[in-house]
Design an enzyme around this catalytic site. Structure first.
Site, PDB file in Angstrom:
ATOM      1  N   ILE A 192       0.893  -1.154   0.000  1.00 51.48           N
ATOM      2  CA  ILE A 192       0.000   0.000   0.000  1.00 51.48           C
ATOM      3  C   ILE A 192       0.936   1.210   0.000  1.00 51.48           C
ATOM      4  CG2 ILE A 192      -1.781   1.275   1.252  1.00 51.48           C
ATOM      5  CD1 ILE A 192      -2.648  -1.390   2.491  1.00 51.48           C
ATOM      6  N   PRO A 193       1.162   1.812  -1.159  1.00 54.94           N
ATOM      7  CA  PRO A 193       2.283   2.752  -1.329  1.00 54.94           C
ATOM      8  C   PRO A 193       2.046   4.152  -0.779  1.00 54.94           C
ATOM      9  CG  PRO A 193       1.099   2.556  -3.388  1.00 54.94           C
ATOM     10  CD  PRO A 193       0.435   1.607  -2.416  1.00 54.94           C
ATOM     11  N   CYS A 194       1.966   4.264   0.546  1.00 55.23           N
ATOM     12  CA  CYS A 194       1.745   5.576   1.152  1.00 55.23           C
ATOM     13  C   CYS A 194       2.933   6.514   0.940  1.00 55.23           C
ATOM     14  CB  CYS A 194       1.437   5.428   2.638  1.00 55.23           C
ATOM     15  SG  CYS A 194       2.670   4.533   3.590  1.00 55.23           S
ATOM     16  N   HIS A 195       4.078   5.979   0.514  1.00 52.66           N
ATOM     17  CA  HIS A 195       5.229   6.848   0.239  1.00 52.66           C
ATOM     18  C   HIS A 195       5.006   7.715  -0.997  1.00 52.66           C
ATOM     19  CE1 HIS A 195       5.939   3.120  -2.076  1.00 52.66           C
ATOM     20  NE2 HIS A 195       6.546   3.903  -2.963  1.00 52.66           N
TER      21      HIS A 195
END
Length: 204
Positions: free
Chosen positions: A160-163
């Site tokens: 889950i690419p919150c970056h």
């Protein structure tokens, strides 16, 4: 060089939600593995067919505490490369930035958090978006801070690419794994130039 924004035009219909770990005599059995990376050793927790968590060392203890509070009677067992997830994480760090796409996740968030996490997975590698843009995609334009809180509670980094979330002014903000890791990941995916990563690291 500014991060390339994806604009979030991708519909939020990509299926990524699985179901809890296998239930055996009232005990939830989850598999734990560790993956070395250029950013430190990541710890993953997986059910028989879904990923429940993936965390950098700085948030490992918090992640495991959350797993234990979420699953009643959970038993964490060592598992080598459960469901091939560790292999896919290694592939990501080796340059295949799409290797984590499609991994089924079961992260146990609230309804709103799950919406945010699903939207995050619609942001393609190599692009970024802002908290405000994501709130607008969710048709909750006033929920910018709530989006930020859900982003911070993401239990499965990278997958889950919150970056890929940045501030409206382009600054790299709000990453539990550390701003330097966020800059590294965006550079790795091609969303930031090395020079800008170093400049943002000095700013923060």
């Amino acid at each position: 060089m500014q991060p390339r924004s994806c604009g979030l035009t991708v519909p939020l219909s990509t299926p990524h939600v699985g179901h809890p770990g296998e239930l055996r005599c009232g005990v939830t059995v989850l598999w734990v593995d560790e993956v070395r990376s250029p950013l430190g050793t990541l710890t993953m927790v997986a059910a028989d067919d879904t990923l429940c968590a993936l965390a950098f060392p700085v948030v490992r203890s918090r992640m495991l505490a959350r797993i234990r509070s979420r699953f009643s009677g959970v038993v964490l067992k060592r598992g080598r490369d459960p469901n091939g997830y560790a292999t896919r994480v290694r592939a990501y760090f080796s340059g295949d930035v799409g290797a984590l796409d499609g991994i089924a996740v079961d992260c146990g968030g609230t309804s709103f958090e799950e919406q945010v996490w699903k939207a995050l997975r619609a942001i393609p590698a190599g692009t970024t978006t802002t908290y405000r843009e994501l709130a607008e995609v969710l048709r909750r334009p006033r929920a910018v801070r709530a989006v930020g809180r859900a982003n911070a509670r993401n239990p499965a980094c990278l997958v889950i690419p919150c970056h890929r979330m940045i501030g409206s002014d382009g600054h790299l903000t709000g990453y539990a794994g550390g701003i330097w890791r966020k800059g590294w990941l965006l550079e790795h995916e091609g969303a930031l130039s090395p020079a800008r990563t170093r400049r943002r690291a000095r700013d923060n």
